[in-house]
Design a protein around this motif. Structure first.
Motif, PDB file in Angstrom:
ATOM      1  N   SER A 128       0.852  -1.192   0.000  1.00 39.59           N
ATOM      2  CA  SER A 128       0.000   0.000   0.000  1.00 39.59           C
ATOM      3  C   SER A 128       0.885   1.239   0.000  1.00 39.59           C
ATOM      4  O   SER A 128       2.042   1.198   0.418  1.00 39.59           O
ATOM      5  CB  SER A 128      -0.923  -0.003   1.219  1.00 39.59           C
ATOM      6  OG  SER A 128      -0.165   0.088   2.405  1.00 39.59           O
ATOM      7  N   CYS A 129       0.334   2.323  -0.451  1.00 40.56           N
ATOM      8  CA  CYS A 129       1.061   3.590  -0.497  1.00 40.56           C
ATOM      9  C   CYS A 129       1.342   4.059   0.930  1.00 40.56           C
ATOM     10  O   CYS A 129       0.422   4.157   1.740  1.00 40.56           O
ATOM     11  CB  CYS A 129       0.237   4.631  -1.242  1.00 40.56           C
ATOM     12  SG  CYS A 129       0.969   6.280  -1.214  1.00 40.56           S
ATOM     13  N   PRO A 130       2.600   4.369   1.251  1.00 44.93           N
ATOM     14  CA  PRO A 130       2.926   4.848   2.596  1.00 44.93           C
ATOM     15  C   PRO A 130       2.247   6.171   2.956  1.00 44.93           C
ATOM     16  O   PRO A 130       2.023   6.445   4.126  1.00 44.93           O
ATOM     17  CB  PRO A 130       4.443   5.015   2.566  1.00 44.93           C
ATOM     18  CG  PRO A 130       4.900   4.074   1.510  1.00 44.93           C
ATOM     19  CD  PRO A 130       3.809   4.111   0.472  1.00 44.93           C
ATOM     20  N   ALA A 131       1.904   6.973   1.957  1.00 43.68           N
ATOM     21  CA  ALA A 131       1.319   8.281   2.238  1.00 43.68           C
ATOM     22  C   ALA A 131      -0.199   8.229   2.390  1.00 43.68           C
ATOM     23  O   ALA A 131      -0.745   8.735   3.364  1.00 43.68           O
ATOM     24  CB  ALA A 131       1.690   9.270   1.138  1.00 43.68           C
ATOM     25  N   CYS A 132      -0.881   7.599   1.432  1.00 42.32           N
ATOM     26  CA  CYS A 132      -2.351   7.636   1.461  1.00 42.32           C
ATOM     27  C   CYS A 132      -2.989   6.297   1.815  1.00 42.32           C
ATOM     28  O   CYS A 132      -4.186   6.234   2.078  1.00 42.32           O
ATOM     29  CB  CYS A 132      -2.896   8.142   0.130  1.00 42.32           C
ATOM     30  SG  CYS A 132      -2.701   6.995  -1.249  1.00 42.32           S
ATOM     31  N   GLY A 133      -2.217   5.227   1.778  1.00 41.69           N
ATOM     32  CA  GLY A 133      -2.738   3.921   2.151  1.00 41.69           C
ATOM     33  C   GLY A 133      -3.459   3.162   1.052  1.00 41.69           C
ATOM     34  O   GLY A 133      -3.878   2.034   1.262  1.00 41.69           O
ATOM     35  N   CYS A 134      -3.601   3.764  -0.135  1.00 38.38           N
ATOM     36  CA  CYS A 134      -4.300   3.058  -1.215  1.00 38.38           C
ATOM     37  C   CYS A 134      -3.397   1.969  -1.795  1.00 38.38           C
ATOM     38  O   CYS A 134      -2.198   1.967  -1.588  1.00 38.38           O
ATOM     39  CB  CYS A 134      -4.748   4.023  -2.305  1.00 38.38           C
ATOM     40  SG  CYS A 134      -3.448   4.564  -3.420  1.00 38.38           S
ATOM     41  N   TRP A 135      -3.999   1.063  -2.535  1.00 35.57           N
ATOM     42  CA  TRP A 135      -3.256  -0.040  -3.139  1.00 35.57           C
ATOM     43  C   TRP A 135      -2.958   0.283  -4.592  1.00 35.57           C
ATOM     44  O   TRP A 135      -3.170  -0.524  -5.479  1.00 35.57           O
ATOM     45  CB  TRP A 135      -4.046  -1.342  -3.013  1.00 35.57           C
ATOM     46  CG  TRP A 135      -4.176  -1.751  -1.593  1.00 35.57           C
ATOM     47  CD1 TRP A 135      -5.210  -1.482  -0.763  1.00 35.57           C
ATOM     48  CD2 TRP A 135      -3.209  -2.443  -0.809  1.00 35.57           C
ATOM     49  NE1 TRP A 135      -4.963  -1.968   0.494  1.00 35.57           N
ATOM     50  CE2 TRP A 135      -3.737  -2.574   0.494  1.00 35.57           C
ATOM     51  CE3 TRP A 135      -1.951  -2.976  -1.070  1.00 35.57           C
ATOM     52  CZ2 TRP A 135      -3.045  -3.212   1.513  1.00 35.57           C
ATOM     53  CZ3 TRP A 135      -1.275  -3.622  -0.055  1.00 35.57           C
ATOM     54  CH2 TRP A 135      -1.823  -3.726   1.220  1.00 35.57           C
ATOM     55  N   GLY A 136      -2.425   1.447  -4.848  1.00 37.09           N
ATOM     56  CA  GLY A 136      -2.183   1.890  -6.212  1.00 37.09           C
ATOM     57  C   GLY A 136      -0.733   2.182  -6.533  1.00 37.09           C
ATOM     58  O   GLY A 136      -0.445   3.077  -7.322  1.00 37.09           O
ATOM     59  N   CYS A 148       2.602   6.369  -6.644  1.00 39.87           N
ATOM     60  CA  CYS A 148       1.200   6.160  -6.297  1.00 39.87           C
ATOM     61  C   CYS A 148       0.316   6.694  -7.426  1.00 39.87           C
ATOM     62  O   CYS A 148       0.560   7.781  -7.949  1.00 39.87           O
ATOM     63  CB  CYS A 148       0.878   6.875  -4.984  1.00 39.87           C
ATOM     64  SG  CYS A 148      -0.826   6.615  -4.433  1.00 39.87           S
ATOM     65  N   VAL A 149      -0.725   5.928  -7.778  1.00 41.64           N
ATOM     66  CA  VAL A 149      -1.628   6.345  -8.854  1.00 41.64           C
ATOM     67  C   VAL A 149      -2.729   7.280  -8.382  1.00 41.64           C
ATOM     68  O   VAL A 149      -3.408   7.896  -9.194  1.00 41.64           O
ATOM     69  CB  VAL A 149      -2.278   5.133  -9.568  1.00 41.64           C
ATOM     70  CG1 VAL A 149      -1.246   4.293 -10.257  1.00 41.64           C
ATOM     71  CG2 VAL A 149      -3.108   4.317  -8.611  1.00 41.64           C
ATOM     72  N   ASN A 150      -2.898   7.393  -7.082  1.00 41.30           N
ATOM     73  CA  ASN A 150      -3.939   8.265  -6.544  1.00 41.30           C
ATOM     74  C   ASN A 150      -3.581   9.717  -6.888  1.00 41.30           C
ATOM     75  O   ASN A 150      -2.564  10.241  -6.454  1.00 41.30           O
ATOM     76  CB  ASN A 150      -4.026   8.075  -5.026  1.00 41.30           C
ATOM     77  CG  ASN A 150      -5.121   8.884  -4.398  1.00 41.30           C
ATOM     78  OD1 ASN A 150      -5.702   9.777  -5.000  1.00 41.30           O
ATOM     79  ND2 ASN A 150      -5.401   8.565  -3.138  1.00 41.30           N
ATOM     80  N   ARG A 151      -4.430  10.366  -7.640  1.00 40.67           N
ATOM     81  CA  ARG A 151      -4.105  11.738  -8.077  1.00 40.67           C
ATOM     82  C   ARG A 151      -4.086  12.730  -6.924  1.00 40.67           C
ATOM     83  O   ARG A 151      -3.528  13.810  -7.041  1.00 40.67           O
ATOM     84  CB  ARG A 151      -5.065  12.202  -9.171  1.00 40.67           C
ATOM     85  CG  ARG A 151      -6.479  12.362  -8.724  1.00 40.67           C
ATOM     86  CD  ARG A 151      -7.381  12.703  -9.903  1.00 40.67           C
ATOM     87  NE  ARG A 151      -8.731  12.860  -9.439  1.00 40.67           N
ATOM     88  CZ  ARG A 151      -9.356  14.028  -9.417  1.00 40.67           C
ATOM     89  NH1 ARG A 151      -8.771  15.101  -9.881  1.00 40.67           N
ATOM     90  NH2 ARG A 151     -10.585  14.096  -8.954  1.00 40.67           N
ATOM     91  N   HIS A 152      -4.675  12.366  -5.806  1.00 36.87           N
ATOM     92  CA  HIS A 152      -4.637  13.237  -4.626  1.00 36.87           C
ATOM     93  C   HIS A 152      -3.391  12.994  -3.784  1.00 36.87           C
ATOM     94  O   HIS A 152      -3.144  13.707  -2.820  1.00 36.87           O
ATOM     95  CB  HIS A 152      -5.892  13.027  -3.767  1.00 36.87           C
ATOM     96  CG  HIS A 152      -7.154  13.332  -4.514  1.00 36.87           C
ATOM     97  ND1 HIS A 152      -7.502  14.606  -4.901  1.00 36.87           N
ATOM     98  CD2 HIS A 152      -8.126  12.506  -4.969  1.00 36.87           C
ATOM     99  CE1 HIS A 152      -8.655  14.567  -5.555  1.00 36.87           C
ATOM    100  NE2 HIS A 152      -9.049  13.303  -5.613  1.00 36.87           N
ATOM    101  N   CYS A 153      -2.631  11.997  -4.140  1.00 29.94           N
ATOM    102  CA  CYS A 153      -1.404  11.642  -3.418  1.00 29.94           C
ATOM    103  C   CYS A 153      -0.219  12.088  -4.272  1.00 29.94           C
ATOM    104  O   CYS A 153       0.432  11.286  -4.927  1.00 29.94           O
ATOM    105  CB  CYS A 153      -1.352  10.136  -3.148  1.00 29.94           C
ATOM    106  SG  CYS A 153       0.032   9.620  -2.133  1.00 29.94           S
ATOM    107  N   ALA A 154       0.028  13.375  -4.272  1.00 26.28           N
ATOM    108  CA  ALA A 154       1.072  13.930  -5.130  1.00 26.28           C
ATOM    109  C   ALA A 154       1.882  14.966  -4.363  1.00 26.28           C
ATOM    110  O   ALA A 154       1.449  15.477  -3.332  1.00 26.28           O
ATOM    111  CB  ALA A 154       0.431  14.572  -6.363  1.00 26.28           C
ATOM    112  N   ASP A 155       3.056  15.272  -4.908  1.00 21.33           N
ATOM    113  CA  ASP A 155       3.877  16.304  -4.275  1.00 21.33           C
ATOM    114  C   ASP A 155       3.351  17.679  -4.660  1.00 21.33           C
ATOM    115  O   ASP A 155       2.357  17.795  -5.384  1.00 21.33           O
ATOM    116  CB  ASP A 155       5.358  16.126  -4.637  1.00 21.33           C
ATOM    117  CG  ASP A 155       5.656  16.320  -6.115  1.00 21.33           C
ATOM    118  OD1 ASP A 155       4.793  16.841  -6.861  1.00 21.33           O
ATOM    119  OD2 ASP A 155       6.766  15.962  -6.532  1.00 21.33           O
TER     120      ASP A 155
END
Length: 184
Positions: A128-136, A148-155
């Motif tokens: 899972s993504c260390p920042a948002c927890g999603c499996w992307g 991470c593929v989550n568009r809300h999980c970005a720099d």
């Protein structure tokens, strides 16, 4: 195992050894191309092996041996094959938990490297993504990082957050230790 090291460490050592053995036995030779019919023969034969795979395998074994000998200077002779991971675990059982976790993370990181060398990027997607927890998470070969593929999980520039294999390995080992502690 009788100490603070988790059973997961032994499983991961076995998996890393299996992947290293597969690399050496299956992925060293380049895949054969189907014969398209008549064609001119090359004046020089192609390389019968993929040198990058052999170099990776040798460097991985050397890294584990060097790490183990740095922790335990008077250690038994090291095997130069896939059993090096179990050898490392066996020779570091007496170390404090922090130093054991460092070796466990290195073994897990190498297992991920072996999987990627074989073209198995699913090994990254299982985290899972260390920042948002999603499996992307997905592997970005150009940057040698998982993104991470989550568009809300970005720099702040809108690029995906990324993690190295070392970061993923340390997180995995830490989570396994936390789960073991919480289960008791």
């Amino acid at each position: 195992m009788g100490n603070s090291r988790t059973e997961d460490a032994a499983v991961q050592a076995k998996l890393a050894g299996h992947r290293l053995r597969l690399l050496k036995e299956v992925f060293v030779t380049p895949p054969r191309q189907a014969d398209p019919g008549r064609r001119a023969r090359a004046s020089t034969p192609s390389t019968p092996i993929r040198p990058g795979v052999l170099d990776h395998a040798a460097a991985s074994v050397d890294e584990i041996i060097t790490h183990t000998r740095a922790e335990v200077p008077r250690v038994s002779p090291a095997p130069r094959n896939d059993s090096v991971y179990q050898w490392a675990l066996d020779n570091t059982r007496h170390l404090d938990p922090e130093r054991q976790r460092a070796l466990d993370a290195k073994i897990y990181q190498q297992s991920l490297e072996h999987a990627l060398m074989m073209g198995d990027d699913l090994a990254i997607r299982r985290h899972s993504c260390p920042a948002c927890g999603c499996w992307g998470l997905f592997w970005m070969a150009a940057t040698q990082a998982a993104g991470c593929v989550n568009r809300h999980c970005a720099d702040k520039d809108g690029r995906p957050n990324t993690w190295t294999l070392q970061q993923l390995a340390e997180r995995h080992v830490s989570a396994a230790n936390t789960a073991r502690r919480n289960a008791t």
